[in-house]
Motif scaffolding. Structure first.
Motif, PDB file in Angstrom:
ATOM      1  N   UNK A 170       3.444   5.854  -5.709  1.00 56.91           N
ATOM      2  CA  UNK A 170       3.362   5.859  -7.239  1.00 56.91           C
ATOM      3  C   UNK A 170       2.014   6.651  -7.455  1.00 56.91           C
ATOM      4  N   UNK A 171       1.241   6.886  -6.682  1.00 52.89           N
ATOM      5  CA  UNK A 171       0.169   7.642  -7.051  1.00 52.89           C
ATOM      6  C   UNK A 171       0.345   9.289  -6.608  1.00 52.89           C
ATOM      7  N   UNK A 172       1.338   9.363  -5.596  1.00 57.66           N
ATOM      8  CA  UNK A 172       1.848  10.670  -5.528  1.00 57.66           C
ATOM      9  C   UNK A 172       2.742  11.183  -6.517  1.00 57.66           C
ATOM     10  N   UNK A 173       3.340  10.280  -7.205  1.00 56.55           N
ATOM     11  CA  UNK A 173       3.999  10.663  -8.134  1.00 56.55           C
ATOM     12  C   UNK A 173       3.424  11.104  -9.549  1.00 56.55           C
ATOM     13  N   UNK A 174       2.128  10.273  -9.699  1.00 57.78           N
ATOM     14  CA  UNK A 174       1.240  10.601 -10.822  1.00 57.78           C
ATOM     15  C   UNK A 174       0.727  11.837 -10.675  1.00 57.78           C
ATOM     16  N   UNK A 175       0.312  12.025  -9.231  1.00 56.27           N
ATOM     17  CA  UNK A 175      -0.376  13.345  -9.063  1.00 56.27           C
ATOM     18  C   UNK A 175       0.751  14.701  -9.194  1.00 56.27           C
ATOM     19  N   UNK A 176       1.845  14.317  -8.675  1.00 55.42           N
ATOM     20  CA  UNK A 176       2.765  15.638  -9.305  1.00 55.42           C
ATOM     21  C   UNK A 176       2.698  15.928 -10.577  1.00 55.42           C
ATOM     22  N   UNK A 177       3.001  14.571 -11.388  1.00 54.96           N
ATOM     23  CA  UNK A 177       3.025  14.723 -12.927  1.00 54.96           C
ATOM     24  C   UNK A 177       1.758  15.480 -13.625  1.00 54.96           C
ATOM     25  N   UNK A 178       0.520  15.134 -13.063  1.00 52.50           N
ATOM     26  CA  UNK A 178      -0.595  15.659 -13.358  1.00 52.50           C
ATOM     27  C   UNK A 178      -0.657  17.114 -13.041  1.00 52.50           C
ATOM     28  N   UNK A 179      -0.141  17.642 -12.033  1.00 55.84           N
ATOM     29  CA  UNK A 179      -0.087  18.823 -11.389  1.00 55.84           C
ATOM     30  C   UNK A 179       0.776  19.616 -12.351  1.00 55.84           C
ATOM     31  N   UNK A 180       1.868  19.156 -12.775  1.00 55.97           N
ATOM     32  CA  UNK A 180       3.102  19.712 -13.421  1.00 55.97           C
ATOM     33  C   UNK A 180       2.609  20.140 -14.860  1.00 55.97           C
ATOM     34  N   UNK A 207       0.862  -1.134  -0.136  1.00 55.54           N
ATOM     35  CA  UNK A 207       0.089   0.003  -0.066  1.00 55.54           C
ATOM     36  C   UNK A 207       0.804   1.153  -0.111  1.00 55.54           C
ATOM     37  N   UNK A 208       2.020   1.064   0.708  1.00 55.11           N
ATOM     38  CA  UNK A 208       2.943   2.141   0.921  1.00 55.11           C
ATOM     39  C   UNK A 208       3.534   2.524  -0.500  1.00 55.11           C
ATOM     40  N   UNK A 209       3.940   1.386  -1.090  1.00 49.92           N
ATOM     41  CA  UNK A 209       4.339   1.655  -2.707  1.00 49.92           C
ATOM     42  C   UNK A 209       3.234   2.015  -3.592  1.00 49.92           C
ATOM     43  N   UNK A 210       2.058   1.807  -3.553  1.00 48.31           N
ATOM     44  CA  UNK A 210       1.032   2.128  -4.333  1.00 48.31           C
ATOM     45  C   UNK A 210       0.788   3.754  -3.988  1.00 48.31           C
ATOM     46  N   UNK A 211       0.825   4.023  -2.615  1.00 48.91           N
ATOM     47  CA  UNK A 211       0.440   5.299  -2.332  1.00 48.91           C
ATOM     48  C   UNK A 211       1.729   6.323  -3.020  1.00 48.91           C
TER      49      UNK A 211
END
Length: 109
Positions: free
Chosen positions: A49-59, A43-47
């Motif tokens: 990855x989700x944070x990284x994806x969110x950062x990419x979306x925000x950028x 779950x920590x790994x998935x979270x």
């Protein structure tokens, strides 16, 4: 009553010694704990990855917003140029016609 070594109760059931039962229970609890730890790691790994994806979306969103602002400013300047051209063309046309008349007058004079 026959001696069955403490393994059988009075009704024909197999009785497990308390030490064996506690040992099995401890192993099961360790397995549950280990599986929960693995699940938490996943779950920590998935979270992450989700944070990284969110950062990419925000950028991407920021880039898109900047690009949109730039496109709007270019369109505004283009609209101003078109207005200027629309105002100047009739004036320039009158000047060109007057120059043609003047040159014709000079030639045929």
């Amino acid at each position: 009553m026959p001696d069955d070594g403490g393994r059988r109760g009075g009704q024909g059931r197999v009785r497990v010694s308390d030490a064996d039962a506690l040992e099995r229970l401890a192993r099961l609890l360790e397995e549950v704990r280990d599986n929960q730890r693995i699940q938490l790691e996943r779950q920590a790994e998935a979270l992450g990855m989700q944070k990284e994806q969110l950062q990419l979306v925000l950028q991407q969103h920021e880039k898109t917003a900047r690009l949109q602002d730039r496109a709007e400013s270019i369109q505004e300047r283009s609209a101003q140029l078109v207005k200027t051209a629309q105002r100047s063309v009739p004036v320039l046309l009158v000047v060109v016609i007057l120059l043609i008349i003047y040159v014709s007058w000079l030639m045929f004079r």
